[in-house]
Enzyme design. Sequence first.
Site, PDB file in Angstrom:
ATOM      1  CG  ASP A   1      10.405   3.803   3.837  1.00  0.00           C
ATOM      2  OD1 ASP A   1       9.954   2.660   3.952  1.00  0.00           O
ATOM      3  OD2 ASP A   1      10.044   4.748   4.566  1.00  0.00           O
TER       4      ASP A   1
ATOM      5  NE  ARG B   1      -0.667   0.507   4.981  1.00  0.00           N
ATOM      6  CZ  ARG B   1      -0.388  -0.460   5.839  1.00  0.00           C
ATOM      7  NH1 ARG B   1      -0.672  -1.697   5.499  1.00  0.00           N
ATOM      8  NH2 ARG B   1       0.174  -0.217   6.998  1.00  0.00           N
TER       9      ARG B   1
ATOM     10  N   GLY C   1       9.115   8.823  11.656  1.00  0.00           N
ATOM     11  CA  GLY C   1       9.214   7.528  10.990  1.00  0.00           C
ATOM     12  C   GLY C   1       8.781   6.379  11.866  1.00  0.00           C
TER      13      GLY C   1
ATOM     14  NE  ARG D   1       2.649  13.858   8.851  1.00  0.00           N
ATOM     15  CZ  ARG D   1       1.644  12.976   8.699  1.00  0.00           C
ATOM     16  NH1 ARG D   1       1.918  11.697   8.502  1.00  0.00           N
ATOM     17  NH2 ARG D   1       0.407  13.382   8.725  1.00  0.00           N
TER      18      ARG D   1
ATOM     19  CG  ASP E   1       4.356   5.680  11.154  1.00  0.00           C
ATOM     20  OD1 ASP E   1       5.475   5.161  10.980  1.00  0.00           O
ATOM     21  OD2 ASP E   1       3.547   5.855  10.227  1.00  0.00           O
TER      22      ASP E   1
ATOM     23  CD  GLU F   1       5.367  -2.231   7.335  1.00  0.00           C
ATOM     24  OE1 GLU F   1       5.315  -0.995   7.453  1.00  0.00           O
ATOM     25  OE2 GLU F   1       4.384  -2.974   7.554  1.00  0.00           O
TER      26      GLU F   1
END
Length: 633
Positions: A208, A200, A372, A253, A374, A569
Amino acid sequence: MNCNKKFIEEQTIFNLPVNKTMDDLLSGYDTDGDKKITKDDAPQKDYYMMSTNGDTIILRNTYYISNLLQELAIAHEEHCENLTISLSQIQEPPAERISRRIRSHFWDNLTRTIDAKGLERIMDDEKMDDDHQRIYVPYNDSVGIEYFLGLQKKRRNLEVVILPPEITPEYVRSINELPGILSLKIENGKGVPFVVPGGRFNEMYGWDSYFEGIGLIIDDRLDLAKAMVDNFCYQIEHYGKILNANRSYYLTRTQPPFLSSFIREVYTAMPNKDENKEWLAYSLSIAIKEYENVWMNGKRYTPETGLNRYYAEGIGIPPETEPGHFRVILQEHADSYNLPVLKFEEKYKSGEIKDSTLDCYFVHDRTLRESGHDTTWRLDNVAADLNCVDVNSLLYKYEKDFEFLIATYFNESFITESGQTYTNEYWHEKTVTRKIRMKQYLWDDEKQCYFDYNIKTKKQIDFMAATNFFPLWAGLCTKEDAAHLVPILMSELKAQGGILGSSRASTEKYSNGLVNRQWDYPYGWAPHQMLLWKGLIDYGYETEAREMIYRWLWTITQNAVDYNGTIPEKYDVVASTHKVYAEYGNVGTEFAYITKSGFGWMNASYQYGLSLLDDEYIQKLDNLENPDTIFKV
């Protein structure tokens, strides 16, 4: 002998009808119907195959059978009726197979462009909430405006919006119901390419991209790594910052700062440095601009300590979050207004209800996302008040990189695009000052470790997290500091499958028994592993680095072997599994037959880790030798 066995394998060839063989495998082995062959399927019988020379070969290994399914899936996509494949290909060693697929398939599958060719792939994803394909273009990007307005004439469902000169939180809130992609650099009539994380996450993300760049450089994709630096520079020039990601709701942001490292590593890898000196000068100038404007001249700088914090501006509820994500906090406020929670949320979003406490909560929440991480209990409802160890370590690295690049390539003096002159000595003084202030505010003399500092309470928080050890990567520790930090890292954050995001004790203390947060215990993430491996190596702790590299690569390899090539991930590194039961699930685990892209920084961590391991340990990896046995836990 092994060499004879290898010879026999190479001579054992199969010519298989693609569709029939796929059907046979799925009907016989995919007992849970997920279009994958994994260790979770029911106990499997042997699979018999006839080679082209008439020999019968028996496959008894789930890994080999799933490899065959994957190769058949590739042949099916290429519209092949038959697949010619050798036994050695089916039995390809796991580390070799994972690395090969990352290098030859995954990077290409994760590559995107913001242009006529690339827009369809991004704009038709689940994050576009209406029928429009909407792209926002900076007011001062004449090339982009001309390109996309021209494209709009050819595409009825494409809406081009020119952004105003000043991007305020109020403006960003006004377009929350009109989501779109933010343009990136157009060069020679094409979008400059970039790599996305995967799943997604179908846009260019901030930190990243740096970690993906490490993998790209290792895999001889310097062109793509350089292109990502170029897109970062475009973002700073036209959006004022490196964006969290290039979606409309991320305009206020940024993300953890890695641009100086990215520039330095790309330039170091360039074979013709003289020919690329102009590129270095421009990129360095833009990185200094980001350092000054984003980090040192605004709310992300805290004068009382002389250090930095994350600080993401914005109004109201972050629109990218899943429905119900803030239900608990909203319910508390709705009760005080005697309103049903959905009605309260509607009135709060519209501005009809003003709630300063809730406004403050969402500043912290956006800031947490800018970091980063989160989410994590370390930053929950306090993120904007913290001088975090990680961001100050990263900015120390900026200052060190600027010092190095100017001294090495610009004869100790550098003039930026704006005409400002900087010397390497100027940046050296910056590093000295930051190191002193970090030691003053972030170092705990008793615990001999770095911790985040709360500028409001004027106290450190005692949360043990992987980010506390970023000073090792940045190179700001003394040898004595490192001698204290490394044993703490290895005792508090070492798990079977790699480095934990936080310690169990800290997570339990701060969560108060509430839901798991994905950047905390028991989970582990690629960027933490990669940064801390390098930190350990740079300070001479090769043994500890080797162990943690092996543990992480073993986790990736074991899960790929057991689960049809899955590269997700993140992992639960305590259980060494990709089966993660935390917020947002685990991107990269949903696919049919074969994963086509893995996950960006996970791919990079695998290539980087392999580049650091001796052949002896890669062989152990192929044999799936348990790290607890190797390292005698």
